[in-house]
Design a protein around this motif. Structure first.
Motif, PDB file in Angstrom:
ATOM      1  N   UNK A  20       0.963  -1.200   0.204  1.00 35.62           N
ATOM      2  CA  UNK A  20      -0.179  -0.145  -0.119  1.00 35.62           C
ATOM      3  C   UNK A  20       0.901   1.152  -0.025  1.00 35.62           C
ATOM      4  N   UNK A  21       0.218   2.380  -0.217  1.00 38.26           N
ATOM      5  CA  UNK A  21       0.916   3.750  -0.093  1.00 38.26           C
ATOM      6  C   UNK A  21       0.106   4.827   0.328  1.00 38.26           C
ATOM      7  N   UNK A  22       0.712   5.592   1.148  1.00 33.34           N
ATOM      8  CA  UNK A  22      -0.186   6.589   1.852  1.00 33.34           C
ATOM      9  C   UNK A  22      -0.900   7.711   1.070  1.00 33.34           C
ATOM     10  N   UNK A  23      -0.601   7.636  -0.236  1.00 28.90           N
ATOM     11  CA  UNK A  23      -1.491   8.581  -0.777  1.00 28.90           C
ATOM     12  C   UNK A  23      -2.949   8.188  -0.998  1.00 28.90           C
ATOM     13  N   UNK A  24      -3.788   9.028  -0.488  1.00 24.27           N
ATOM     14  CA  UNK A  24      -5.349   8.689  -0.401  1.00 24.27           C
ATOM     15  C   UNK A  24      -5.910   8.580  -1.720  1.00 24.27           C
ATOM     16  N   UNK A  25      -6.588   7.393  -2.144  1.00 23.44           N
ATOM     17  CA  UNK A  25      -7.368   7.394  -3.283  1.00 23.44           C
ATOM     18  C   UNK A  25      -8.663   8.257  -3.157  1.00 23.44           C
ATOM     19  N   UNK A  26      -9.426   8.745  -4.296  1.00 24.66           N
ATOM     20  CA  UNK A  26     -10.435   9.499  -4.526  1.00 24.66           C
ATOM     21  C   UNK A  26     -11.674   8.618  -4.372  1.00 24.66           C
ATOM     22  N   UNK A  27     -12.381   8.333  -3.291  1.00 25.29           N
ATOM     23  CA  UNK A  27     -13.574   7.381  -3.429  1.00 25.29           C
ATOM     24  C   UNK A  27     -14.605   7.962  -4.335  1.00 25.29           C
ATOM     25  N   UNK A  28     -15.106   7.092  -5.121  1.00 24.71           N
ATOM     26  CA  UNK A  28     -16.290   7.566  -5.910  1.00 24.71           C
ATOM     27  C   UNK A  28     -15.821   8.088  -7.178  1.00 24.71           C
ATOM     28  N   UNK A  29     -14.628   8.455  -7.468  1.00 25.16           N
ATOM     29  CA  UNK A  29     -14.413   9.214  -8.631  1.00 25.16           C
ATOM     30  C   UNK A  29     -14.386   8.266  -9.745  1.00 25.16           C
ATOM     31  N   UNK A  30     -15.016   8.828 -10.716  1.00 29.34           N
ATOM     32  CA  UNK A  30     -15.307   8.099 -11.875  1.00 29.34           C
ATOM     33  C   UNK A  30     -14.019   7.624 -12.868  1.00 29.34           C
ATOM     34  N   UNK A  31     -14.117   6.405 -13.582  1.00 23.99           N
ATOM     35  CA  UNK A  31     -12.732   6.097 -14.200  1.00 23.99           C
ATOM     36  C   UNK A  31     -12.280   7.251 -15.323  1.00 23.99           C
ATOM     37  N   UNK A  32     -13.222   8.078 -15.789  1.00 24.07           N
ATOM     38  CA  UNK A  32     -12.565   8.855 -16.673  1.00 24.07           C
ATOM     39  C   UNK A  32     -11.834  10.047 -16.099  1.00 24.07           C
ATOM     40  N   UNK A  33     -11.520  10.122 -14.632  1.00 28.00           N
ATOM     41  CA  UNK A  33     -10.734  11.072 -14.034  1.00 28.00           C
ATOM     42  C   UNK A  33      -9.568  10.148 -13.498  1.00 28.00           C
ATOM     43  N   UNK A  34      -9.726   8.820 -13.723  1.00 22.38           N
ATOM     44  CA  UNK A  34      -8.664   8.183 -13.217  1.00 22.38           C
ATOM     45  C   UNK A  34      -8.332   6.875 -14.549  1.00 22.38           C
ATOM     46  N   UNK A  35      -7.556   7.519 -15.431  1.00 19.45           N
ATOM     47  CA  UNK A  35      -7.263   6.587 -16.683  1.00 19.45           C
ATOM     48  C   UNK A  35      -6.855   5.468 -16.431  1.00 19.45           C
ATOM     49  N   UNK A  36      -6.744   4.194 -17.126  1.00 22.07           N
ATOM     50  CA  UNK A  36      -6.163   3.008 -16.945  1.00 22.07           C
ATOM     51  C   UNK A  36      -4.623   3.412 -17.655  1.00 22.07           C
ATOM     52  N   UNK A  37      -3.715   2.703 -17.164  1.00 23.45           N
ATOM     53  CA  UNK A  37      -2.458   2.564 -17.804  1.00 23.45           C
ATOM     54  C   UNK A  37      -1.713   1.336 -18.168  1.00 23.45           C
ATOM     55  N   UNK A  38      -1.384   1.404 -19.240  1.00 19.28           N
ATOM     56  CA  UNK A  38      -0.654   0.142 -19.998  1.00 19.28           C
ATOM     57  C   UNK A  38       0.679   0.691 -20.071  1.00 19.28           C
ATOM     58  N   UNK A  39       1.781  -0.192 -19.741  1.00 17.16           N
ATOM     59  CA  UNK A  39       2.929   0.220 -20.170  1.00 17.16           C
ATOM     60  C   UNK A  39       3.746  -1.042 -20.895  1.00 17.16           C
ATOM     61  N   UNK A  40       3.704  -0.858 -22.435  1.00 20.09           N
ATOM     62  CA  UNK A  40       4.226  -1.924 -23.037  1.00 20.09           C
ATOM     63  C   UNK A  40       5.782  -1.705 -23.362  1.00 20.09           C
ATOM     64  N   UNK A  41       6.457  -2.642 -23.691  1.00 18.17           N
ATOM     65  CA  UNK A  41       7.938  -2.396 -23.847  1.00 18.17           C
ATOM     66  C   UNK A  41       8.372  -3.752 -24.502  1.00 18.17           C
ATOM     67  N   UNK A  42       9.168  -3.558 -25.636  1.00 18.25           N
ATOM     68  CA  UNK A  42       9.697  -4.608 -26.462  1.00 18.25           C
ATOM     69  C   UNK A  42      11.354  -4.624 -25.768  1.00 18.25           C
ATOM     70  N   UNK A  43      12.162  -5.605 -26.166  1.00 10.87           N
ATOM     71  CA  UNK A  43      13.402  -5.673 -25.663  1.00 10.87           C
ATOM     72  C   UNK A  43      14.343  -5.825 -26.850  1.00 10.87           C
ATOM     73  N   UNK A  44      15.250  -4.776 -27.109  1.00 10.20           N
ATOM     74  CA  UNK A  44      16.170  -4.887 -27.983  1.00 10.20           C
ATOM     75  C   UNK A  44      15.627  -4.267 -29.381  1.00 10.20           C
ATOM     76  N   UNK A  45      14.570  -3.661 -29.518  1.00 11.07           N
ATOM     77  CA  UNK A  45      14.035  -3.286 -30.633  1.00 11.07           C
ATOM     78  C   UNK A  45      14.441  -1.912 -30.934  1.00 11.07           C
TER      79      UNK A  45
END
Length: 497
Positions: A20-45
């Motif tokens: 866990x981490x001490x930064x508090x989440x925003x309860x009830x906040x819609x997903x439009x204000x919390x975007x999903x994050x995907x980090x894709x990376x290749x190796x040696x490209x």
């Protein structure tokens, strides 16, 4: 809203073990204000190993479409010219020397680090890691990969102890087709033709592990990029169906050696007259491209495409010597293990329809260390408790005026580099053997200006020296003590031989 140092030090230490981490989440906040994050990376490209950067051989229609529909970063940098250090930068926003990840298979992602996973878990995100980890070992009870072995507790540092809820992870490289297998007997380090059903094989020796520290034994045949995506997509689907924002770190092994393509991809490139190794190499990249297309289709099907930041990059430049028939840095000098542009300038893409409705080309210098401060900024937070080497590029993403404030510093073995977006200064670690290039006028780094511009050299050397002193302070524990530093018995690389 900044965290106070007191709350970070007291609460962060208490909650680290719980993920866990001490930064508090925003309860009830819609997903439009919390975007999903995907980090894709290749190796040696390499920078040039994609169709959209002009490669006449690489078949990458899905990456090309991302380049047309999102941000195409023409000056995107890996934080290092090898993989482990770059991975550390992606998750911390810091130069890898701050935590002692000096090279591949060296150091660990220190448990004391502030990471994207810990931050987002404090915002009620669910987190998953899929693919190559390479920031420590995944077992201390058996032989595994490069460093894992019985009794090696010093380097035991799995992703599930860094805030990942779900893992499908390897310590390091695997063959890119049938990732658990290698041909019986001595196998080429570069790769081989895909094994047939009657071929004898040995175990490769690197295993996939889940978040419970268990080896995974099912669904491990065929394209390794597909094997990885087979685990990432159910994680994303579960999060989407429960309206939970998510972080998915998807780190492909391809096209790192040993390069093995599927039979169909191999045949396609062989018929174009390529060598076996080149056919395997480009077949691996095509496999990654297929999975990126699959991922985008799944995001669309699940209704989360518009509110998802989908990042893509490579961890460093291409493997092999100049003139190799595999891997290209395009017009740039150098390759993997070089600090010249070809070693660290890599493909970089971002698709995020909510904020990027049409394709744009970005010419500003950006780096993997920018990921964390950008995500923190997007969620309306600020962070100044520890030195960050990246900076938020949210204004750039939104099409607003952007001028990079932080110079990008590099260290690797006996070389250093200091990239102020126009000029790039190279020295050895002692400040000698100076080179200076104008990356705007001379991106191929052909004309050394160090003699012609002594004042510029002096200015940049002084700035680099101040930055490096701060990096060394971080490594020695100024910000969070010396627990990992003492445990690993690492030394700052700097004594003249």
């Amino acid at each position: 809203m900044s965290m106070s140092r007191r709350s970070f030090m007291a609460t962060g230490a208490a909650l680290a073990g719980a993920g866990l981490f001490p930064l508090a989440g925003r309860k009830g906040e819609s997903m439009t204000k919390r975007p999903n994050v995907i980090l894709c990376m290749t190796d040696d490209q390499g920078w040039g190993d994609v169709g959209y950067n002009g490669n006449p051989v690489a078949k990458t229609p899905n990456l090309d479409r991302m380049a047309l529909e999102g941000l195409r970063f023409d000056r995107f940098y890996a934080a290092a010219p090898v993989c482990s250090p770059t991975r550390a930068s992606c998750l911390t926003g810091r130069n890898p020397f701050r935590m002692g990840v000096f090279h591949a298979n060296q150091g660990i992602l220190r448990p004391e680090e502030f990471t994207m996973m810990k931050f987002l878990k404090g915002k009620d995100y669910v987190t998953g890691h899929f693919g190559k980890w390479h920031l420590g070992t995944l077992t201390k009870t058996e032989r595994d990969s490069n460093r894992g072995k019985p009794g090696n507790e010093v380097e035991y540092n799995p992703p599930w102890e860094h805030g990942f809820d779900v893992c499908f992870s390897t310590e390091a490289k695997v063959p890119t087709w049938d990732p658990m297998k290698k041909p019986k007997g001595k196998a080429s380090g570069k790769g081989w033709r895909a094994l047939g059903p009657d071929d004898d094989y040995d175990e490769y020796g690197t295993y996939y592990w889940n978040e419970r520290g268990q080896k995974i034994s099912n669904n491990l045949d065929g394209d390794d990029s597909r094997v990885i995506m087979d685990r990432a997509i159910p994680f994303i689907e579960k999060a989407a169906q429960s309206a939970t924002p998510f972080l998915a770190v998807i780190w492909f092994h391809a096209p790192h050696l040993p390069c093995v393509a599927g039979p169909e991809q191999f045949k396609y490139y062989k018929e174009k007259g390529l060598s076996d190794h080149a056919a395997n190499f480009y077949g691996c990249i095509a496999g990654v491209d297929e999975q990126m297309g699959r991922l985008r289709e799944e995001l669309k099907r699940l209704g989360v495409e518009n509110n998802t930041m989908l990042w893509y990059c490579a961890d460093n430049g291409p493997e092999g010597k100049a003139g190799s028939d595999t891997g290209t840095a395009g017009p740039y000098r150098g390759r993997k293990r070089d600090l010249y542009e070809g070693g660290v300038r890599v493909p970089g893409l971002l698709v995020w329809p909510d904020e990027i409705p049409a394709g744009r080309v970005v010419e500003a210098a950006c780096v993997t260390s920018d990921y964390l401060p950008t995500v923190v900024d997007i969620l309306g937070e600020s962070y100044d408790e520890r030195a960050l080497d990246g900076e938020s590029i949210l204004p750039l993403i939104r099409g607003e005026e952007f001028a990079r404030e932080k110079t990008i510093g590099f260290k690797f073995q006996d070389r250093t580099a200091w990239n102020d977006s126009r000029y790039k200064l190279y020295t050895d670690r002692w400040g000698d053997n100076v080179e200076l290039y104008d990356l705007i006028e001379d991106p191929g780094e052909k004309v050394d200006l160090s003699v012609a511009k002594p004042d510029q050299v002096k200015l940049m050397k002084a700035a680099y020296g101040g930055w490096e002193a701060g990096v060394k302070d971080s490594f020695e524990g100024k910000e969070y003590g010396t627990q990992s530093y003492d445990r690993l018995r690492q030394k700052w690389p700097g004594k003249r031989k």
